[in-house]
Motif scaffolding. Structure first.
Motif, mmCIF file in Angstrom:
data_model
loop_
_atom_site.group_PDB
_atom_site.id
_atom_site.type_symbol
_atom_site.label_atom_id
_atom_site.label_comp_id
_atom_site.label_asym_id
_atom_site.label_seq_id
_atom_site.Cartn_x
_atom_site.Cartn_y
_atom_site.Cartn_z
ATOM 1 N N ALA A 62 8.589 18.634 48.251
ATOM 2 C CA ALA A 62 8.654 18.951 46.745
ATOM 3 C C ALA A 62 7.437 18.466 46.045
ATOM 4 C CB ALA A 62 9.746 18.333 46.211
ATOM 5 N N ALA A 95 7.236 15.529 54.092
ATOM 6 C CA ALA A 95 5.979 15.956 54.291
ATOM 7 C C ALA A 95 5.120 15.967 53.085
ATOM 8 C CB ALA A 95 5.801 17.251 55.108
ATOM 9 N N THR A 144 9.242 27.350 41.288
ATOM 10 C CA THR A 144 8.136 28.348 40.625
ATOM 11 C C THR A 144 8.250 29.421 41.561
ATOM 12 O OG1 THR A 144 6.114 27.636 41.818
ATOM 13 C CG2 THR A 144 6.548 26.531 39.782
ATOM 14 N N ILE A 189 12.579 22.590 51.001
ATOM 15 C CA ILE A 189 12.362 22.545 49.385
ATOM 16 C C ILE A 189 10.982 22.369 49.388
ATOM 17 C CG2 ILE A 189 13.072 21.092 47.592
ATOM 18 C CD1 ILE A 189 15.440 20.104 49.044
ATOM 19 N N GLY A 190 10.570 23.470 48.521
ATOM 20 C CA GLY A 190 9.119 23.128 48.143
ATOM 21 C C GLY A 190 8.154 24.182 49.026
ATOM 22 N N GLU A 213 15.550 25.396 41.268
ATOM 23 C CA GLU A 213 15.079 24.116 41.317
ATOM 24 C C GLU A 213 16.045 23.157 42.024
ATOM 25 O OE1 GLU A 213 13.627 22.329 37.470
ATOM 26 O OE2 GLU A 213 12.870 20.460 38.719
ATOM 27 N N GLY A 244 4.770 24.640 48.411
ATOM 28 C CA GLY A 244 3.555 24.206 48.658
ATOM 29 C C GLY A 244 2.645 24.066 49.816
ATOM 30 N N LEU A 255 13.306 13.587 44.036
ATOM 31 C CA LEU A 255 14.318 14.128 44.899
ATOM 32 C C LEU A 255 14.322 13.091 46.299
ATOM 33 C CD1 LEU A 255 14.142 17.724 45.270
ATOM 34 C CD2 LEU A 255 16.088 16.462 44.550
ATOM 35 N N ALA A 287 4.321 15.768 44.442
ATOM 36 C CA ALA A 287 4.197 14.821 43.533
ATOM 37 C C ALA A 287 4.152 15.398 42.164
ATOM 38 C CB ALA A 287 2.975 13.902 43.841
ATOM 39 N N ALA A 335 -4.161 17.990 50.504
ATOM 40 C CA ALA A 335 -3.907 19.272 51.167
ATOM 41 C C ALA A 335 -3.763 19.324 52.480
ATOM 42 C CB ALA A 335 -4.525 20.557 50.463
ATOM 43 N N PRO A 336 -5.168 18.965 53.101
ATOM 44 C CA PRO A 336 -5.155 19.223 54.611
ATOM 45 C C PRO A 336 -3.852 18.431 55.163
ATOM 46 C CG PRO A 336 -7.126 18.764 53.665
ATOM 47 C CD PRO A 336 -6.367 18.580 52.455
ATOM 48 N N ALA A 349 2.631 21.892 52.302
ATOM 49 C CA ALA A 349 3.241 21.537 53.619
ATOM 50 C C ALA A 349 4.364 22.495 53.696
ATOM 51 C CB ALA A 349 4.085 20.201 53.194
ATOM 52 N N LEU A 403 -1.890 16.896 34.993
ATOM 53 C CA LEU A 403 -2.279 18.014 35.478
ATOM 54 C C LEU A 403 -2.031 18.260 36.797
ATOM 55 C CD1 LEU A 403 -4.234 20.592 35.264
ATOM 56 C CD2 LEU A 403 -6.187 18.983 36.398
ATOM 57 N N THR A 430 -9.802 14.125 39.981
ATOM 58 C CA THR A 430 -9.474 15.063 39.194
ATOM 59 C C THR A 430 -10.052 14.721 37.757
ATOM 60 O OG1 THR A 430 -7.404 15.295 40.374
ATOM 61 C CG2 THR A 430 -7.295 15.803 37.948
ATOM 62 N N LEU A 442 -7.003 23.449 40.206
ATOM 63 C CA LEU A 442 -6.298 23.369 38.988
ATOM 64 C C LEU A 442 -7.382 23.162 37.442
ATOM 65 C CD1 LEU A 442 -2.938 21.826 38.835
ATOM 66 C CD2 LEU A 442 -3.419 24.037 38.038
HETATM 67 C C1 LIG Z 1 -5.502 18.456 39.844
HETATM 68 C C2 LIG Z 1 -5.436 18.175 41.336
HETATM 69 C C3 LIG Z 1 -6.464 18.434 42.107
HETATM 70 C C4 LIG Z 1 -6.260 18.076 43.690
HETATM 71 N N1 LIG Z 1 -7.635 18.268 44.419
HETATM 72 C C5 LIG Z 1 -7.327 18.420 45.613
HETATM 73 C C6 LIG Z 1 -8.561 18.633 46.516
HETATM 74 O O1 LIG Z 1 -9.764 18.838 46.063
HETATM 75 N N2 LIG Z 1 -8.411 18.291 47.745
HETATM 76 C C7 LIG Z 1 -7.299 18.181 48.353
HETATM 77 O O2 LIG Z 1 -7.194 18.158 49.672
HETATM 78 N N3 LIG Z 1 -6.242 18.130 47.638
HETATM 79 C C8 LIG Z 1 -6.064 17.913 46.463
HETATM 80 N N4 LIG Z 1 -5.308 17.707 45.526
HETATM 81 C C9 LIG Z 1 -3.957 16.948 46.336
HETATM 82 C C10 LIG Z 1 -3.149 18.215 46.959
HETATM 83 O O3 LIG Z 1 -3.032 19.330 45.977
HETATM 84 C C11 LIG Z 1 -1.808 17.678 47.265
HETATM 85 O O4 LIG Z 1 -1.834 16.591 48.198
HETATM 86 C C12 LIG Z 1 -1.000 18.754 47.974
HETATM 87 O O5 LIG Z 1 -0.792 20.002 47.052
HETATM 88 C C13 LIG Z 1 0.391 18.244 48.601
HETATM 89 O O6 LIG Z 1 1.167 19.464 49.334
HETATM 90 P P1 LIG Z 1 2.709 19.121 49.230
HETATM 91 O O7 LIG Z 1 2.903 20.400 49.975
HETATM 92 O O8 LIG Z 1 3.123 18.006 49.522
HETATM 93 O O9 LIG Z 1 3.233 19.466 47.578
HETATM 94 P P2 LIG Z 1 2.777 20.722 46.430
HETATM 95 O O10 LIG Z 1 1.454 21.510 46.972
HETATM 96 O O11 LIG Z 1 2.473 20.000 45.355
HETATM 97 O O12 LIG Z 1 3.949 21.503 46.586
HETATM 98 C C14 LIG Z 1 5.276 21.025 46.091
HETATM 99 C C15 LIG Z 1 6.116 22.207 45.790
HETATM 100 O O13 LIG Z 1 7.427 21.785 45.448
HETATM 101 C C16 LIG Z 1 7.983 22.601 44.405
HETATM 102 N N5 LIG Z 1 8.978 21.911 43.795
HETATM 103 C C17 LIG Z 1 8.798 20.698 43.350
HETATM 104 N N6 LIG Z 1 9.970 20.288 43.085
HETATM 105 C C18 LIG Z 1 10.825 20.884 43.191
HETATM 106 C C19 LIG Z 1 12.526 21.325 43.233
HETATM 107 N N7 LIG Z 1 13.003 20.066 42.599
HETATM 108 N N8 LIG Z 1 13.015 22.341 43.603
HETATM 109 C C20 LIG Z 1 12.369 23.244 44.291
HETATM 110 N N9 LIG Z 1 10.994 23.073 44.495
HETATM 111 C C21 LIG Z 1 10.100 22.164 44.072
HETATM 112 C C22 LIG Z 1 6.827 22.783 43.500
HETATM 113 O O14 LIG Z 1 6.919 23.768 42.724
HETATM 114 C C23 LIG Z 1 5.517 23.044 44.574
HETATM 115 O O15 LIG Z 1 5.518 24.392 44.789
HETATM 116 C C24 LIG Z 1 -5.157 17.905 44.210
HETATM 117 C C25 LIG Z 1 -4.005 17.552 43.275
HETATM 118 C C26 LIG Z 1 -4.102 17.983 42.074
HETATM 119 C C27 LIG Z 1 -2.938 17.931 41.178
#
Ligand SMILES: Cc1cc2nc3c(=O)[nH]c(=O)nc-3n(C[C@H](O)[C@H](O)[C@H](O)COP(=O)(O)OP(=O)(O)OC[C@H]3O[C@@H](n4cnc5c(N)ncnc54)[C@H](O)[C@@H]3O)c2cc1C
Length: 434
Positions: free
Chosen positions: A109, A302, A39, A12-13, A81, A15, A271, A111, A320-321, A17, A128, A171, A48
């Protein structure tokens, strides 16, 4: 004993991870993977703020998940979703009504914007987290400038030319610096009646320091740079209410601003509540050391949904890392499991450091004991993002297009487009007040 039938993995997601896990298991016939995202794109969130400040257009920082995983024959990508997870029945339910059964589940999914228990503040401020959010911010700020050019009312003009950014973390700092660049450089000669140099950008921080997670001298450097760019910084300033076009502070003062941007907090995707595991104040789960959810060895979690210390006792940050490394770790465990190896090594985070850009040409970087600031830090920022985007965009030509757009400011990114409605994919964030 190794498995005979492909294991159904639901992710789920898409992004950082989720995508990393799917990529690491691509074309491994022992897995039948379904990746569901609300999305159709993977979003590079670190940039962003550049879409929000009209430096880049939305497609520059997003890529179709379907396209990224086109060669992964064992992965089916679906746009839906997920609204709930039934851990007893081992399935998730999508808002389309689709049931997604799984043998193993990865919840990744991400934050959403957090308002410290005041979700009602969302309707008067702009978060944002998504491309829709970034476009809302850009549309609001650019429209306000147009309205300021039109009005003959001095007070209204002043209100329209005030941007309040709540939250002095990376941010907020990056947004403030980029807005300053936008008005002082890119838009300087574009208006006849208003002086864009008079646009007020006010960065509000509840504690003493901006960029609190960096070293104090880097925080002081960032403050000095922002002030040089004309940004007003109000530290030790607590917001107690967010109203339409106004912020109230604990010290009894009020600030009128036509654009209020909320960059002060994040909360986990709701979730996590479906898992039945204890949650922290931000709705995050503390998983077992292998990233499985307590009581559910087949459910992994994750990225931004996790609050944990790694195997060396370091708190894993929401970046992100960390999300990428967690996605890869879970794929490794699943592969081992499919080969009959039941060992589950603990997750160990490799800290690559952190960076924040303060307007074009300046940044702060902290990695291990090394600290950089100024132009050299900006070059490091540029290098890291270019390297990442080479992998992300896959084509040097697209990357060069991005670099050019960033360096000269894509003119198209300043076009105001009003869609019929502005739905944010995050339902907790309603479209901004007009
Ligand atoms: C403005 C901003 C700037 C940032 N700058 C940095 C930076 O400079 N360096 C850095 O390392 N990190 C940065 N981060 C943090 C980084 O982007 C996050 O830590 C990272 O994206 C987390 O990854 P993730 O896979 O947990 O979630 P995400 O990358 O957020 O992915 C989650 C995915 O789940 C999907 N989703 C959500 N809910 C549902 C649902 N109910 N059903 C189906 N799909 C769903 C979303 O559409 C998305 O595609 C920033 C974050 C923001 C918001």
């Amino acid at each position: 004993m190794s498995q005979t039938k492909p294991r159904k993995l639901l992710i789920i997601g898409g992004g950082f991870a989720g995508l990393e896990c799917a990529s690491k298991l691509a074309n491994d016939e022992r897995f039948e993977i379904t990746l569901v995202d609300r999305t159709n794109h993977h979003l590079f969130q670190p940039l962003l703020y550049q879409v929000a400040t009209a430096s880049l257009a939305a497609p520059d920082i997003a890529r179709s998940i379907r396209q990224i995983l086109a060669d992964a024959k064992n992965v089916t990508v679906l746009m839906d979703e997920i609204s709930s997870i039934d851990t007893a029945a081992k399935h998730a339910v999508g808002s389309s009504g689709t049931i997604y059964p799984y043998d193993s589940l990865l919840l990744a999914a991400g934050a959403r914007t957090g308002y410290f228990g005041h979700d009602e503040w969302a309707k008067h401020s702009l978060g944002l987290k998504s491309l829709a959010d970034a476009q809302n911010i850009r549309r609001t700020v650019l429209s306000n400038l147009e309205r300021a050019e039109l009005t003959t009312d001095d007070a209204e003009r002043a209100r329209l030319m005030t941007i309040a950014i709540v939250g002095g973390g990376p941010t907020g700092v990056e947004l403030a610096g980029a807005f300053a660049d936008l008005v002082h450089r890119s838009l300087k000669s574009n208006f006849r009646r208003i002086d864009t140099g008079k646009l007020r950008i006010i960065l509000i921080e509840g504690s003493e320091l901006i960029l609190e997670t960096f070293d104090p001298d880097q925080s002081a450097y960032a403050r000095k740079r922002l002030e040089k760019l004309g940004v007003e910084i109000r530290n030790n300033t607590r917001v107690i209410d967010v109203r339409a076009g106004a912020l109230d502070f604990k010290d009894g003062t009020t600030l009128e601003a036509a654009a209020i941007i909320w960059a002060a907090g994040v909360a986990a995707n709701p979730l996590t509540a479906s898992l039945g595991a204890p949650l922290d104040r931000g709705g995050r789960v503390t998983p077992n050391s292998d990233l499985s959810v307590p009581g559910h060895p087949d459910i992994f979690i994750a990225g931004d949904l996790v609050s944990m210390k790694d195997s060396e006792g370091k708190m894993v940050p929401g970046v992100a890392p960390a999300a990428v490394q967690m996605g890869a770790h879970i794929a490794k465990i699943l592969k081992a499991q499919a080969s009959g190896d039941s060992k589950r090594p603990p997750f160990c985070y490799f800290d690559k450091g952190m960076m924040a850009i303060i307007g074009k040409n300046y940044a702060v970087v902290k990695t291990g004991k090394m600290q950089l600031q100024g132009f050299i830090a900006w070059l490091a920022w540029l290098f890291v993002h270019i390297m990442f985007l080479i992998g992300f965009r896959n084509k040097l030509s697209v990357l060069l297009g991005w670099a050019y757009a960033y360096l000269v400011n894509t003119p198209e990114a300043r076009i105001i487009v009003y869609p019929p409605a502005v739905p944010s994919p995050d339902k907790s964030i309603p479209p901004p007040a007009a």
